[in-house]
Design a protein around this motif. Structure first.
Motif, PDB file in Angstrom:
ATOM      1  N   VAL A  47       0.830  -1.206   0.000  1.00 47.57           N
ATOM      2  CA  VAL A  47       0.000   0.000   0.000  1.00 47.57           C
ATOM      3  C   VAL A  47       0.865   1.257   0.000  1.00 47.57           C
ATOM      4  O   VAL A  47       1.947   1.272   0.584  1.00 47.57           O
ATOM      5  N   THR A  48       0.376   2.277  -0.686  1.00 46.12           N
ATOM      6  CA  THR A  48       0.989   3.598  -0.582  1.00 46.12           C
ATOM      7  C   THR A  48      -0.128   4.620  -0.431  1.00 46.12           C
ATOM      8  O   THR A  48      -1.229   4.433  -0.939  1.00 46.12           O
ATOM      9  N   TYR A  49       0.176   5.687   0.290  1.00 43.49           N
ATOM     10  CA  TYR A  49      -0.828   6.681   0.646  1.00 43.49           C
ATOM     11  C   TYR A  49      -0.517   8.031   0.005  1.00 43.49           C
ATOM     12  O   TYR A  49       0.622   8.347  -0.310  1.00 43.49           O
ATOM     13  N   ALA A  50      -1.585   8.810  -0.131  1.00 42.67           N
ATOM     14  CA  ALA A  50      -1.489  10.231  -0.457  1.00 42.67           C
ATOM     15  C   ALA A  50      -0.730  10.525  -1.741  1.00 42.67           C
ATOM     16  O   ALA A  50       0.131  11.398  -1.782  1.00 42.67           O
ATOM     17  N   LEU A  51      -1.071   9.824  -2.806  1.00 40.98           N
ATOM     18  CA  LEU A  51      -0.491  10.149  -4.107  1.00 40.98           C
ATOM     19  C   LEU A  51      -1.132  11.443  -4.611  1.00 40.98           C
ATOM     20  O   LEU A  51      -2.335  11.503  -4.791  1.00 40.98           O
ATOM     21  N   GLY A  52      -0.329  12.439  -4.823  1.00 37.39           N
ATOM     22  CA  GLY A  52      -0.795  13.683  -5.438  1.00 37.39           C
ATOM     23  C   GLY A  52      -0.216  13.737  -6.839  1.00 37.39           C
ATOM     24  O   GLY A  52      -0.683  13.057  -7.744  1.00 37.39           O
ATOM     25  N   SER A  53       0.839  14.534  -6.998  1.00 35.91           N
ATOM     26  CA  SER A  53       1.537  14.553  -8.288  1.00 35.91           C
ATOM     27  C   SER A  53       2.470  13.351  -8.443  1.00 35.91           C
ATOM     28  O   SER A  53       2.910  13.040  -9.549  1.00 35.91           O
ATOM     29  N   CYS A  54       2.776  12.675  -7.334  1.00 41.79           N
ATOM     30  CA  CYS A  54       3.592  11.462  -7.382  1.00 41.79           C
ATOM     31  C   CYS A  54       2.840  10.362  -8.135  1.00 41.79           C
ATOM     32  O   CYS A  54       1.620  10.420  -8.280  1.00 41.79           O
ATOM     33  N   ILE A  55       3.581   9.384  -8.575  1.00 40.01           N
ATOM     34  CA  ILE A  55       2.979   8.254  -9.276  1.00 40.01           C
ATOM     35  C   ILE A  55       3.391   6.951  -8.606  1.00 40.01           C
ATOM     36  O   ILE A  55       4.537   6.781  -8.209  1.00 40.01           O
ATOM     37  N   ALA A  56       2.423   6.045  -8.506  1.00 39.55           N
ATOM     38  CA  ALA A  56       2.699   4.676  -8.064  1.00 39.55           C
ATOM     39  C   ALA A  56       2.579   3.761  -9.270  1.00 39.55           C
ATOM     40  O   ALA A  56       1.609   3.834 -10.021  1.00 39.55           O
ATOM     41  N   VAL A  57       3.593   2.926  -9.445  1.00 42.81           N
ATOM     42  CA  VAL A  57       3.564   1.884 -10.471  1.00 42.81           C
ATOM     43  C   VAL A  57       3.471   0.559  -9.731  1.00 42.81           C
ATOM     44  O   VAL A  57       4.288   0.273  -8.866  1.00 42.81           O
ATOM     45  N   VAL A  63       2.301 -15.519 -12.558  1.00 48.70           N
ATOM     46  CA  VAL A  63       2.980 -16.807 -12.678  1.00 48.70           C
ATOM     47  C   VAL A  63       3.810 -17.081 -11.419  1.00 48.70           C
ATOM     48  O   VAL A  63       3.762 -18.154 -10.833  1.00 48.70           O
ATOM     49  N   ARG A  64       4.567 -16.097 -10.982  1.00 43.77           N
ATOM     50  CA  ARG A  64       5.412 -16.228  -9.784  1.00 43.77           C
ATOM     51  C   ARG A  64       4.667 -15.883  -8.500  1.00 43.77           C
ATOM     52  O   ARG A  64       5.155 -16.147  -7.412  1.00 43.77           O
ATOM     53  N   GLY A  65       3.515 -15.238  -8.628  1.00 40.85           N
ATOM     54  CA  GLY A  65       2.760 -14.830  -7.442  1.00 40.85           C
ATOM     55  C   GLY A  65       3.481 -13.750  -6.667  1.00 40.85           C
ATOM     56  O   GLY A  65       3.506 -13.765  -5.441  1.00 40.85           O
ATOM     57  N   ALA A  66       4.059 -12.814  -7.392  1.00 38.65           N
ATOM     58  CA  ALA A  66       4.816 -11.734  -6.757  1.00 38.65           C
ATOM     59  C   ALA A  66       4.285 -10.382  -7.215  1.00 38.65           C
ATOM     60  O   ALA A  66       3.665 -10.265  -8.274  1.00 38.65           O
ATOM     61  N   GLY A  67       4.537  -9.380  -6.407  1.00 38.99           N
ATOM     62  CA  GLY A  67       4.119  -8.029  -6.758  1.00 38.99           C
ATOM     63  C   GLY A  67       5.070  -7.007  -6.208  1.00 38.99           C
ATOM     64  O   GLY A  67       5.844  -7.278  -5.283  1.00 38.99           O
ATOM     65  N   GLY A  68       5.030  -5.820  -6.803  1.00 39.02           N
ATOM     66  CA  GLY A  68       5.882  -4.740  -6.346  1.00 39.02           C
ATOM     67  C   GLY A  68       5.274  -3.394  -6.660  1.00 39.02           C
ATOM     68  O   GLY A  68       4.373  -3.281  -7.493  1.00 39.02           O
ATOM     69  N   MET A  69       5.764  -2.400  -5.952  1.00 34.12           N
ATOM     70  CA  MET A  69       5.242  -1.045  -6.128  1.00 34.12           C
ATOM     71  C   MET A  69       6.346  -0.026  -5.883  1.00 34.12           C
ATOM     72  O   MET A  69       7.188  -0.205  -5.007  1.00 34.12           O
ATOM     73  N   ILE A  70       6.333   1.032  -6.689  1.00 31.84           N
ATOM     74  CA  ILE A  70       7.179   2.196  -6.456  1.00 31.84           C
ATOM     75  C   ILE A  70       6.281   3.404  -6.292  1.00 31.84           C
ATOM     76  O   ILE A  70       5.213   3.495  -6.907  1.00 31.84           O
TER      77      ILE A  70
END
Length: 184
Positions: A47-57, A63-70
């Protein structure tokens, strides 16, 4: 109904409330501003909070059952090379490649990954003086176009804040904004 009866029967839970409770009980991983997190735990929620002008990818590999976020703040590291060395996730051009590298370290392959994007708004820039959200999104699109990465879904722009959750096990992405939640 008196208060004793209310306690005996418990609160009436809506579907939204039950999901919120499930999210709280799951292994929640918070992505701060200028941060990257990845996980191969199917019970994890990133989870990430308070995205304004920032971007979350958000990247999910079913297949691997994995996830990521920036959660990055600015488009290009050329504005502050020293900062890019110490905090590469602050910038799109240094952080996004790092997110993919971390996914590859988990055994993920580019061809299997599903990419979603949220943020890039203009909360405090009504006149478009800086257009940071728009510039963040433009750089991201150029990077993905050059690397043949397709965005499966996005919620970008506008004058609103967003909170984003990626359920690692299912790949489900939920965006909460202005009191409403929607799947991405």
């Amino acid at each position: 109904m008196n208060s004793a009866t209310k306690e005996a029967t418990g609160p009436v839970c809506s579907g939204e409330h039950r999901e919120e409770q499930a999210s709280k009980s799951a292994n929640q991983i918070t992505v701060d501003i200028s941060d990257i997190q990845v996980s191969a735990d199917p019970g994890a929620v990133i989870v990430t909070y308070a995205l304004g002008s920032c971007i979350a990818v958000m990247v999910h590999d079913p297949v691997r059952g994995a996830g990521g976020m920036i959660h990055y703040m600015l488009p290009l590291s050329a504005t502050s090379p020293d900062k890019a060395k110490s905090k590469p996730a602050m910038f799109a051009d240094t952080g996004i490649p790092l997110l993919f590298e971390k996914m590859y370290e988990l055994g993920c392959q580019k061809k299997d990954m599903v990419v979603k994007v949220a943020g890039g708004g203009a909360l405090y820039d009504d006149k478009g003086t800086f257009n940071i959200g728009k510039r963040n999104y433009t750089v991201l699109r150029k990077m993905f176009w050059k690397n043949e990465i397709i965005i499966a879904a996005e919620d970008v722009g506008g004058a609103k804040s967003r909170t984003v959750r990626l359920h690692v096990g299912s790949g489900r992405v939920v965006v909460r904004s202005q009191g409403k939640e929607a799947d991405l």
